[in-house]
Design a protein around this motif. Sequence first.
Motif, PDB file in Angstrom:
ATOM      1  N   ILE A  56      18.401 -14.276  11.982  1.00 52.10           N
ATOM      2  CA  ILE A  56      19.272 -15.227  12.467  1.00 52.10           C
ATOM      3  C   ILE A  56      19.957 -14.503  13.409  1.00 52.10           C
ATOM      4  O   ILE A  56      20.040 -15.248  14.775  1.00 52.10           O
ATOM      5  CB  ILE A  56      20.420 -15.599  11.136  1.00 52.10           C
ATOM      6  CG1 ILE A  56      19.395 -16.478  10.169  1.00 52.10           C
ATOM      7  CG2 ILE A  56      21.374 -16.283  11.902  1.00 52.10           C
ATOM      8  CD1 ILE A  56      20.527 -17.077   9.091  1.00 52.10           C
ATOM      9  N   GLY A  57      20.419 -13.319  13.220  1.00 50.26           N
ATOM     10  CA  GLY A  57      20.987 -12.388  14.485  1.00 50.26           C
ATOM     11  C   GLY A  57      20.315 -12.328  15.565  1.00 50.26           C
ATOM     12  O   GLY A  57      20.762 -12.573  16.849  1.00 50.26           O
ATOM     13  N   THR A  58      18.819 -12.124  15.537  1.00 45.23           N
ATOM     14  CA  THR A  58      18.220 -12.151  16.649  1.00 45.23           C
ATOM     15  C   THR A  58      18.099 -13.481  17.627  1.00 45.23           C
ATOM     16  O   THR A  58      18.301 -13.618  18.769  1.00 45.23           O
ATOM     17  CB  THR A  58      16.575 -11.765  16.361  1.00 45.23           C
ATOM     18  OG1 THR A  58      16.679 -10.595  15.407  1.00 45.23           O
ATOM     19  CG2 THR A  58      15.605 -11.678  17.274  1.00 45.23           C
TER      20      THR A  58
ATOM     21  N   GLU B 169      18.953 -10.613   9.747  1.00 44.89           N
ATOM     22  CA  GLU B 169      18.397 -10.003  11.065  1.00 44.89           C
ATOM     23  C   GLU B 169      17.769 -11.267  12.028  1.00 44.89           C
ATOM     24  O   GLU B 169      17.636 -11.271  13.124  1.00 44.89           O
ATOM     25  CB  GLU B 169      17.608  -8.704  10.946  1.00 44.89           C
ATOM     26  CG  GLU B 169      17.295  -8.089  12.085  1.00 44.89           C
ATOM     27  CD  GLU B 169      16.201  -6.770  11.841  1.00 44.89           C
ATOM     28  OE1 GLU B 169      15.803  -6.621  10.696  1.00 44.89           O
ATOM     29  OE2 GLU B 169      15.932  -6.164  12.846  1.00 44.89           O
TER      30      GLU B 169
ATOM     31  N   VAL C 248      20.262 -15.671  17.319  1.00 45.91           N
ATOM     32  CA  VAL C 248      21.765 -16.212  17.671  1.00 45.91           C
ATOM     33  C   VAL C 248      21.927 -15.315  18.957  1.00 45.91           C
ATOM     34  O   VAL C 248      22.486 -16.036  20.184  1.00 45.91           O
ATOM     35  CB  VAL C 248      22.668 -16.060  16.685  1.00 45.91           C
ATOM     36  CG1 VAL C 248      24.200 -15.847  17.231  1.00 45.91           C
ATOM     37  CG2 VAL C 248      22.567 -16.960  15.633  1.00 45.91           C
ATOM     38  N   SER C 249      21.815 -13.915  19.066  1.00 46.06           N
ATOM     39  CA  SER C 249      21.950 -13.388  20.259  1.00 46.06           C
ATOM     40  C   SER C 249      21.080 -13.620  21.273  1.00 46.06           C
ATOM     41  O   SER C 249      21.567 -13.653  22.820  1.00 46.06           O
ATOM     42  CB  SER C 249      21.974 -11.883  19.861  1.00 46.06           C
ATOM     43  OG  SER C 249      20.591 -11.497  19.317  1.00 46.06           O
TER      44      SER C 249
END
Lengths: 230, 672
Positions: B522-524, B520, B526-527
């Motif tokens: 990394i996802g945050t 999560e 990256v987005s």
Amino acid sequence: MSIAVKILVVDDEAQIRKFLKSSFAGTEYKVIEAEDGQTALRLAGTEMPDVILLDLGLPDIDGVEVAKQIREWSQVPIIVLTARGHEDDKVEALDAGADDYLTKPFSVKELMARVKVMLRRTLGSAAAEPVVEFGDCKLDLAARLVYKKDEVLKLTPIEYKLLAFMAKYADKVVTHKMLLSDVWGPGYDFEVQYLRVHMKNLRHKIEDEPANPQFILTEAGVGYRLVTKG
Amino acid sequence: MVILAPATLSMSNSNQTSPYLDRPLDKSAAARVSAPGIAVIITRESNIESLVREALNVAEIRGRLLYAILVEDDLGPLVDQEARWKNEVYRIAHKVKSDHIKLNRANLVENIYDYCVQFDIRLLVLERPNKRTFSLPWETNFVQKIINSEVLPPSVVIPFEERQVKPGQKHVASDWLLLIGVILAISIFGAITRDQIPKAFHLLTFILALTIVSSRISLITSVAGSFIAPIAFKLAHVAPYGTFLFEDPRQWLNLIGLLTVSLIINTLTWQVKTGLKETQIQERRKSALFNLTRDLLQKNSLEEIASLAEAHIRDVIDSDIALFVQYEGQEVTTIRHGNVDMDSSPEDRKARDICLSQGIEAGIGTQVYPLAYGLYLSLQSKNNFKGCLAVYPGSHRGTFPPDQLRILDTFGSLIGLAFERIGFETAQREADQKIRDTNLQNTLLRSVSHDLKTPLTSITGYANQLAEDPNLPAELRVETYTTIRDQAWRLTNLVNNLLSITKLESAHLDLDTEVMFVEELIGTAVSQMRPQLEHHKLILDIAEDIPDVAVDALIFNQALVNLIGNAIKYTPAGCTITVKAQRDKQWVQISVIDDGPGLPEEGIDSIFEKFTRFQQGHKVEGTGLGLAIVKAVAELHGGNVMACNRSDGHSGAEFDIRLPAVESAPIDVETS
């Protein structure tokens, strides 16, 4: 649109008000300005704006308080404007009833996008849309079914509730607290860890690449945002 | 009840009104005595020796008269006991006059109260019943009743554990047995062998035996031995044997010699024994103090010191404590709460405040606010703060005997010193932090003035051009706008980064850590970086079994965003950026790897320092703070960050953030 959209800009900095006003140049928008909380509360009542852009650092009343007071009698969308490093205020304002936030400095593009999301909900079809689509996913609220690539996804009741709640606020931020008290009930406001686990599972079902999410975005320290428009 | 009164010990003609009594004294009764007194309460179970000595100490220290109250019990007539008690008391405290008052035990407290009023008794000294041996339940109740009584004067309760066993009382029977046995054995041996062995040898045998025996038995027994031995010697060795008659009067000399030598040996042995005992007690106290001193040195917070002091004081004196510190010009800070609520006991608050402000001891057992429940000792500190150690005598009302007071005083000094040391350390740390802040500010100022000036100059220049030249060609106009926008963003970034690094390096940053999923996090990031990643390829490689990490999501997000942003900035369009997360023993390693030109080897060591920037052909505009922020964030989370060039044969840079893995049990949720 025949009637101009009324936007109430609340900020004590004249420069910011001027910038915001110029961003909404054109006939579809009418900008009203307020330089403090008292004026904002008064104008919110008399002018009935369609969207309020509310700076949190006001000279007289705390911005969070302004949002709270407006929410007592009006559902007008409120976008709070915050300076960086004041995340707590932001979350507080969102939990007090504000609909979204923008961190200064922001681009006109971001601002317009946020305002449009707000207007879509209020001025567009007032009734909740029965079907929400995002990417290759489809959420059928009437049938309580979620499809991905036309196949029905197996969601747990909690995952479904989470997704449905985020869809209700599509493209807007939802705080941890909002999700927790809607899905689990008021007593669970602080069980963020449970929420995270369910969100992770939900994300694994919805997203192609969960570590590079396209739809369910985490807003660090705030909550989540379901993105339905690319 | 038998009352012995008054023992004139040490006189103090203080005319102050009774500190514990709000009602007036019976003047006629009070007139009968010259000064306020202290009463020691003795029961059948009491160890009179230690109790009366302690009471005597208390009385001497406070300059009061000592009265002895003997309490009768149901176990039989007092007549025989009374004489023994009185003798004991007289032996220790001379000149005690006695009264004899019969008491109904149901009215014990009332009777003691009457007596206290009559003789102006300000303090009672009693002994806590021994719980470890047989003790009469009524006695426990009786002591409790006196202690808890609201009308009686405060009590000093001497713990039974503190009682010194009187030498000679222990193993008396075995002492006598040993002595008689040895003398008997030598006498019989002498009687059998007196014709073969010279008399002098027998005499020496006696002396040797008495010397050995006297070191093992009590003083009284061995003195008795000194007298028995010559008699035994006479009977066994001096003719006519078995009688007290002397053939040769000079034989008396032998006997007197034996007696004298034996008595001298006894005295010397006794002195050595007493000295040894004394040394042992001193040694124990010293080692207790040494331990406290050593432990205090290792503690670095007021709170830790308070816990330690509490434990040590409890070890020596079964008491609850409180600790207060007042810094110059500030409110009183409570470091340890005692069992006394300051708000509900104004007397205690006043005692504490005067102890803090005047540096004197106050509270129970002192002249200042003696109605307080606790004793307030000043912590001797020359630093910019004042401290106060409060000791509450357990659940009862009572004061502390002098030896405990001395220990408490020493403890107080030690705690004061420890506080003082912490005060200096804190001041030192603050000074260091100030120097660091100043250094940072200077560096910042130098860099900022340059970094701010450059974009500002171009913004002002271009803006002037736009405002003043209406005939600017359209394409130039667009270029000007674009430059102004870019420069403004650069300024914004700089200001944001400055704010971040200032916040991260300030000593007062509170992390809001939560257990987070690496995916999560990394996802945050990256987005958030998606718009900038437009011209790069992104590969995410997250290990399946990656543990969670405990981070402040918001602050950590900035580190990841900076690393990804750096990779974008320092690689040409079309390059691939890999974000990789894997487990490395107890660490979670998150790596951002690119396939760009890599880092210049000579700069790798200083890459995380503030305002380090690489110019690599293409124009890169950064603040020089991005990686410094990454480092600060990683270290704040108990981790670290490393930079290197790729070692797998490809060109490119690699940045690894390592965070401690959190081994959390997975939260159980339905997953169907």
